[in-house]
Design a protein around this motif. Structure first.
Motif, PDB file in Angstrom:
ATOM      1  N   GLU A 179       0.819  -1.199   0.000  1.00  0.00           N
ATOM      2  CA  GLU A 179       0.000   0.000   0.000  1.00  0.00           C
ATOM      3  C   GLU A 179       0.864   1.265   0.000  1.00  0.00           C
ATOM      4  O   GLU A 179       1.777   1.396  -0.802  1.00  0.00           O
ATOM      5  CB  GLU A 179      -0.996  -0.013   1.164  1.00  0.00           C
ATOM      6  N   LEU A 180       0.603   2.198   0.902  1.00  0.00           N
ATOM      7  CA  LEU A 180       1.314   3.483   0.873  1.00  0.00           C
ATOM      8  C   LEU A 180       2.782   3.354   1.264  1.00  0.00           C
ATOM      9  O   LEU A 180       3.618   4.113   0.776  1.00  0.00           O
ATOM     10  CB  LEU A 180       0.610   4.506   1.755  1.00  0.00           C
ATOM     11  N   ALA A 181       3.121   2.389   2.101  1.00  0.00           N
ATOM     12  CA  ALA A 181       4.534   2.168   2.437  1.00  0.00           C
ATOM     13  C   ALA A 181       5.304   1.777   1.171  1.00  0.00           C
ATOM     14  O   ALA A 181       6.457   2.185   0.983  1.00  0.00           O
ATOM     15  CB  ALA A 181       4.678   1.104   3.513  1.00  0.00           C
ATOM     16  N   ALA A 182       4.655   1.007   0.298  1.00  0.00           N
ATOM     17  CA  ALA A 182       5.284   0.623  -0.968  1.00  0.00           C
ATOM     18  C   ALA A 182       5.469   1.835  -1.870  1.00  0.00           C
ATOM     19  O   ALA A 182       6.530   2.022  -2.474  1.00  0.00           O
ATOM     20  CB  ALA A 182       4.438  -0.445  -1.660  1.00  0.00           C
ATOM     21  N   TYR A 183       4.442   2.664  -1.953  1.00  0.00           N
ATOM     22  CA  TYR A 183       4.553   3.881  -2.760  1.00  0.00           C
ATOM     23  C   TYR A 183       5.647   4.798  -2.218  1.00  0.00           C
ATOM     24  O   TYR A 183       6.413   5.390  -2.985  1.00  0.00           O
ATOM     25  CB  TYR A 183       3.222   4.644  -2.796  1.00  0.00           C
ATOM     26  N   ARG A 184       5.727   4.918  -0.909  1.00  0.00           N
ATOM     27  CA  ARG A 184       6.741   5.793  -0.313  1.00  0.00           C
ATOM     28  C   ARG A 184       8.143   5.291  -0.641  1.00  0.00           C
ATOM     29  O   ARG A 184       9.040   6.088  -0.932  1.00  0.00           O
ATOM     30  CB  ARG A 184       6.541   5.894   1.195  1.00  0.00           C
ATOM     31  N   LEU A 185       8.335   3.974  -0.590  1.00  0.00           N
ATOM     32  CA  LEU A 185       9.637   3.401  -0.926  1.00  0.00           C
ATOM     33  C   LEU A 185       9.975   3.679  -2.391  1.00  0.00           C
ATOM     34  O   LEU A 185      11.093   4.092  -2.712  1.00  0.00           O
ATOM     35  CB  LEU A 185       9.640   1.901  -0.638  1.00  0.00           C
ATOM     36  N   LEU A 186       9.004   3.480  -3.274  1.00  0.00           N
ATOM     37  CA  LEU A 186       9.221   3.750  -4.699  1.00  0.00           C
ATOM     38  C   LEU A 186       9.498   5.228  -4.943  1.00  0.00           C
ATOM     39  O   LEU A 186      10.446   5.580  -5.648  1.00  0.00           O
ATOM     40  CB  LEU A 186       8.000   3.291  -5.505  1.00  0.00           C
ATOM     41  N   MET A 187       8.714   6.097  -4.343  1.00  0.00           N
ATOM     42  CA  MET A 187       8.910   7.537  -4.541  1.00  0.00           C
ATOM     43  C   MET A 187      10.257   8.011  -4.003  1.00  0.00           C
ATOM     44  O   MET A 187      10.835   8.957  -4.519  1.00  0.00           O
ATOM     45  CB  MET A 187       7.772   8.316  -3.893  1.00  0.00           C
ATOM     46  N   GLY A 188      10.747   7.331  -2.989  1.00  0.00           N
ATOM     47  CA  GLY A 188      12.055   7.667  -2.446  1.00  0.00           C
ATOM     48  C   GLY A 188      13.187   7.436  -3.429  1.00  0.00           C
ATOM     49  O   GLY A 188      14.279   7.969  -3.273  1.00  0.00           O
ATOM     50  N   ARG A 189      12.933   6.645  -4.464  1.00  0.00           N
ATOM     51  CA  ARG A 189      13.939   6.373  -5.498  1.00  0.00           C
ATOM     52  C   ARG A 189      13.926   7.415  -6.607  1.00  0.00           C
ATOM     53  O   ARG A 189      14.782   7.403  -7.481  1.00  0.00           O
ATOM     54  CB  ARG A 189      13.702   4.987  -6.120  1.00  0.00           C
ATOM     55  N   VAL A 190      12.936   8.281  -6.600  1.00  0.00           N
ATOM     56  CA  VAL A 190      12.787   9.284  -7.658  1.00  0.00           C
ATOM     57  C   VAL A 190      12.956  10.662  -7.024  1.00  0.00           C
ATOM     58  O   VAL A 190      12.067  11.119  -6.302  1.00  0.00           O
ATOM     59  CB  VAL A 190      11.401   9.170  -8.340  1.00  0.00           C
ATOM     60  N   PRO A 191      14.084  11.325  -7.254  1.00  0.00           N
ATOM     61  CA  PRO A 191      14.335  12.610  -6.595  1.00  0.00           C
ATOM     62  C   PRO A 191      13.177  13.602  -6.683  1.00  0.00           C
ATOM     63  O   PRO A 191      12.849  14.259  -5.693  1.00  0.00           O
ATOM     64  CB  PRO A 191      15.575  13.143  -7.315  1.00  0.00           C
ATOM     65  N   ARG A 192      12.528  13.697  -7.827  1.00  0.00           N
ATOM     66  CA  ARG A 192      11.431  14.666  -7.980  1.00  0.00           C
ATOM     67  C   ARG A 192      10.181  14.274  -7.201  1.00  0.00           C
ATOM     68  O   ARG A 192       9.269  15.075  -7.051  1.00  0.00           O
ATOM     69  CB  ARG A 192      11.091  14.832  -9.455  1.00  0.00           C
ATOM     70  N   LEU A 193      10.116  13.032  -6.695  1.00  0.00           N
ATOM     71  CA  LEU A 193       8.923  12.581  -5.970  1.00  0.00           C
ATOM     72  C   LEU A 193       9.172  12.333  -4.485  1.00  0.00           C
ATOM     73  O   LEU A 193       8.239  11.978  -3.763  1.00  0.00           O
ATOM     74  CB  LEU A 193       8.373  11.295  -6.609  1.00  0.00           C
ATOM     75  N   LYS A 194      10.404  12.542  -4.034  1.00  0.00           N
ATOM     76  CA  LYS A 194      10.707  12.291  -2.613  1.00  0.00           C
ATOM     77  C   LYS A 194       9.813  13.096  -1.692  1.00  0.00           C
ATOM     78  O   LYS A 194       9.352  12.602  -0.670  1.00  0.00           O
ATOM     79  CB  LYS A 194      12.176  12.584  -2.313  1.00  0.00           C
ATOM     80  N   TRP A 195       9.524  14.334  -2.040  1.00  0.00           N
ATOM     81  CA  TRP A 195       8.672  15.181  -1.202  1.00  0.00           C
ATOM     82  C   TRP A 195       7.271  14.592  -1.075  1.00  0.00           C
ATOM     83  O   TRP A 195       6.660  14.653  -0.007  1.00  0.00           O
ATOM     84  CB  TRP A 195       8.606  16.604  -1.764  1.00  0.00           C
ATOM     85  N   LEU A 196       6.774  13.983  -2.158  1.00  0.00           N
ATOM     86  CA  LEU A 196       5.444  13.378  -2.135  1.00  0.00           C
ATOM     87  C   LEU A 196       5.430  12.141  -1.230  1.00  0.00           C
ATOM     88  O   LEU A 196       4.480  11.920  -0.478  1.00  0.00           O
ATOM     89  CB  LEU A 196       4.994  13.017  -3.549  1.00  0.00           C
ATOM     90  N   GLY A 197       6.501  11.357  -1.283  1.00  0.00           N
ATOM     91  CA  GLY A 197       6.631  10.212  -0.380  1.00  0.00           C
ATOM     92  C   GLY A 197       6.625  10.662   1.068  1.00  0.00           C
ATOM     93  O   GLY A 197       5.986  10.037   1.928  1.00  0.00           O
ATOM     94  N   TRP A 198       7.323  11.746   1.355  1.00  0.00           N
ATOM     95  CA  TRP A 198       7.340  12.295   2.719  1.00  0.00           C
ATOM     96  C   TRP A 198       5.931  12.729   3.120  1.00  0.00           C
ATOM     97  O   TRP A 198       5.466  12.419   4.220  1.00  0.00           O
ATOM     98  CB  TRP A 198       8.300  13.478   2.776  1.00  0.00           C
ATOM     99  N   LEU A 199       5.242  13.427   2.221  1.00  0.00           N
ATOM    100  CA  LEU A 199       3.888  13.904   2.502  1.00  0.00           C
ATOM    101  C   LEU A 199       2.940  12.739   2.795  1.00  0.00           C
ATOM    102  O   LEU A 199       2.127  12.809   3.719  1.00  0.00           O
ATOM    103  CB  LEU A 199       3.370  14.714   1.308  1.00  0.00           C
ATOM    104  N   LEU A 200       3.063  11.647   2.053  1.00  0.00           N
ATOM    105  CA  LEU A 200       2.212  10.476   2.274  1.00  0.00           C
ATOM    106  C   LEU A 200       2.457   9.824   3.633  1.00  0.00           C
ATOM    107  O   LEU A 200       1.634   9.049   4.104  1.00  0.00           O
ATOM    108  CB  LEU A 200       2.416   9.438   1.168  1.00  0.00           C
TER     109      LEU A 200
END
Length: 124
Positions: free
Chosen positions: A76-97
């Protein structure tokens, strides 16, 4: 600098879902061409393989799953956060989630959307 394959994560996604395919292509477009750190695995028709990896195939349809290089599974969201953490432009979104109220609301909306899509497709 690109991460190496030994630090890779495996993303288990629904390749039968046009939106999921679009999301996968979007994530790939944001990554460096030589980055081997995200491996995509289409779960379509892979029920036995998923069970061997300890993933319930039905749950895999309902939630994104990611396995890290140590074999730990996230969903679920933990998976998305891990994936977003690999994409510099999406790290902030992972943090927000990760924020409690955002996580709770997003989780609810995510499950509602997925279940609605699967019902419409006759796969739930």
């Amino acid at each position: 600098m690109a991460m190496s394959a030994k630090d890779s994560i495996t993303v288990f996604y629904d390749g039968s879902c046009p939106s999921c395919e679009r999301d996968r292509r979007y994530y790939e477009s944001l990554r460096a061409a030589d980055d081997q750190s995200v491996i995509w695995f289409d779960i379509t028709g892979q029920e036995q393989q998923l069970r061997e990896w300890g993933i319930d195939p039905h749950k895999a349809l309902l939630e994104l799953h990611v396995r890290d290089s140590q074999g730990k599974l996230y969903s679920e969201l933990a998976a998305y956060r891990l994936l977003m953490g690999r994409v510099p432009r999406l790290k902030w979104l992972g943090w927000l989630l990760g924020l409690p109220i955002v996580r709770t609301l997003t989780s609810y909306l995510y499950h509602w959307w997925v279940e609605r899509r699967l019902r419409r497709e006759g796969r739930l």
